[in-house]
Write a protein that holds these residues in place. Sequence first.
Motif, short mmCIF file in Angstrom:
data_model
loop_
_atom_site.label_atom_id
_atom_site.label_comp_id
_atom_site.label_asym_id
_atom_site.label_seq_id
_atom_site.Cartn_x
_atom_site.Cartn_y
_atom_site.Cartn_z
N VAL A 116 -2.21 8.92 10.63
CA VAL A 116 -1.55 9.85 9.72
C VAL A 116 -0.42 10.42 10.62
O VAL A 116 -0.55 11.13 11.50
N ALA A 117 0.90 9.98 10.17
CA ALA A 117 2.01 10.52 10.94
C ALA A 117 2.67 11.76 10.12
O ALA A 117 2.77 11.94 8.91
N ARG A 118 2.77 12.91 10.98
CA ARG A 118 3.19 14.22 10.54
C ARG A 118 4.37 14.45 11.24
O ARG A 118 4.37 14.44 12.44
N GLU A 119 5.59 14.97 10.68
CA GLU A 119 6.71 15.35 11.40
C GLU A 119 6.54 16.76 12.04
O GLU A 119 7.29 16.95 13.02
N THR A 120 5.99 17.57 11.46
CA THR A 120 5.55 18.77 11.78
C THR A 120 4.19 19.24 11.86
O THR A 120 3.23 18.29 11.19
N ASP A 121 3.53 20.22 12.44
CA ASP A 121 2.28 20.57 12.52
C ASP A 121 2.28 22.20 12.25
O ASP A 121 3.14 22.68 12.80
N ASP A 122 1.33 22.73 11.43
CA ASP A 122 1.40 24.25 11.33
C ASP A 122 1.28 25.04 12.48
O ASP A 122 1.77 25.91 12.83
N ASP A 123 0.39 24.17 13.47
CA ASP A 123 0.12 24.86 14.75
C ASP A 123 0.96 24.08 15.87
O ASP A 123 0.55 23.21 16.31
N PHE A 124 1.96 24.71 16.24
CA PHE A 124 2.98 24.16 17.13
C PHE A 124 2.34 24.09 18.74
O PHE A 124 2.90 23.37 19.27
N SER A 125 1.48 24.71 18.88
CA SER A 125 0.79 24.56 20.31
C SER A 125 0.02 23.40 20.41
O SER A 125 -0.52 23.04 21.23
N ALA A 126 -0.42 22.75 19.09
CA ALA A 126 -1.24 21.50 19.12
C ALA A 126 -0.22 20.34 18.74
O ALA A 126 0.63 20.67 18.03
N GLU A 127 -0.58 19.41 19.48
CA GLU A 127 0.44 18.24 19.35
C GLU A 127 0.03 17.27 18.49
O GLU A 127 0.36 16.19 18.11
N SER A 128 -1.32 17.53 17.85
CA SER A 128 -1.74 16.75 16.81
C SER A 128 -0.92 16.27 15.75
O SER A 128 -0.17 17.28 15.42
N GLY A 129 -0.66 14.99 15.45
CA GLY A 129 0.26 14.63 14.25
C GLY A 129 1.53 14.28 14.68
O GLY A 129 2.25 13.60 14.02
N ARG A 130 2.05 14.65 15.91
CA ARG A 130 3.33 14.43 16.43
C ARG A 130 3.49 13.07 16.92
O ARG A 130 4.32 12.65 17.22
N GLY A 131 2.26 12.57 17.52
CA GLY A 131 2.07 11.36 18.29
C GLY A 131 2.75 10.11 17.59
O GLY A 131 3.62 9.51 18.20
N LEU A 132 2.48 10.17 16.26
CA LEU A 132 2.97 8.65 15.62
C LEU A 132 4.46 9.02 15.25
O LEU A 132 5.26 7.78 14.83
N PHE A 133 4.91 10.20 14.98
CA PHE A 133 6.35 10.53 15.05
C PHE A 133 7.27 10.06 16.23
O PHE A 133 8.21 9.41 15.66
N LEU A 134 6.65 10.14 17.23
CA LEU A 134 7.14 10.01 18.73
C LEU A 134 6.83 8.32 18.55
O LEU A 134 8.07 7.77 19.20
N VAL A 135 5.94 7.51 18.23
CA VAL A 135 5.80 6.18 18.26
C VAL A 135 7.05 5.59 17.36
O VAL A 135 7.58 4.57 17.78
N ASP A 136 7.07 6.25 16.22
CA ASP A 136 8.19 5.66 15.42
C ASP A 136 9.65 5.86 15.81
O ASP A 136 10.35 5.04 15.60
N SER A 137 9.54 7.09 16.54
CA SER A 137 10.91 7.32 17.33
C SER A 137 11.41 6.39 18.45
O SER A 137 12.54 5.78 18.56
N PHE A 138 10.23 6.00 19.14
CA PHE A 138 10.80 5.29 20.29
C PHE A 138 10.42 3.75 20.19
O PHE A 138 10.86 2.89 20.98
N SER A 139 9.58 3.06 19.36
CA SER A 139 9.59 1.81 19.05
C SER A 139 10.34 1.29 17.94
O SER A 139 11.03 2.17 16.99
N ASP A 140 10.44 0.07 17.94
CA ASP A 140 11.20 -0.43 16.82
C ASP A 140 10.56 -0.51 15.16
O ASP A 140 11.30 -0.31 14.51
N SER A 141 9.28 -0.57 15.37
CA SER A 141 8.24 -0.68 14.21
C SER A 141 6.97 -0.23 14.90
O SER A 141 6.67 -0.64 15.88
N TRP A 142 5.99 0.17 14.00
CA TRP A 142 4.78 0.16 13.91
C TRP A 142 3.95 0.09 12.97
O TRP A 142 4.41 0.07 11.68
#
Length: 163
Positions: A116-142
């Motif tokens: 599950v990709a999330r653009e933001t996370d309620d707990d900004f100290s946790a990186e959970s959920g932002r990983g797939l947003f980065l994957v989407d940003s840096f790759s051509d597709s996933w």
Amino acid sequence: MGTNGSTMLEPLRQGLPPIDPSAVSDAASVALPARYEAVGSARQFTRKTLGQWDLDERFDDIALVVSELVTNALRHALPADTPRDQQDPPVRLHLMHWAATRLVCAVRDPSDESPVARETDDDFSAESGRGLFLVDSFSDSWGWHPLAGALRGKVVWALFGLG
């Protein structure tokens, strides 16, 4: 390594983007233990493999995506009781190279849960959920697919266009 990778890719065939797996020019794979140090091992493996394929200039983007995919697999896809030193590591990184046109990073894990990709996370100290947003940003597709046949789990892949 260095073979066309068709036998290694067989279990992944269903989980890859719509590119002919038999046309892979290079493929490499590494099993990763259920420990967070595996992320560093995955980056080292990626650096060595990309160097062998003369793709050093793409290391930064590809290594970032590999790190996120492996971290997600370790954090979200392993049962809580997974032994840290089990004989058959549950996570595997595959790198596949199609001549000068494409590279795919694929991470296999034992979970049937969709990522599950999330653009933001309620707990900004946790990186959970932002990983797939980065994957989407840096790759051509996933994308991701459940494994076929008797294999349990899924493959999460990211595609990079080359050249």
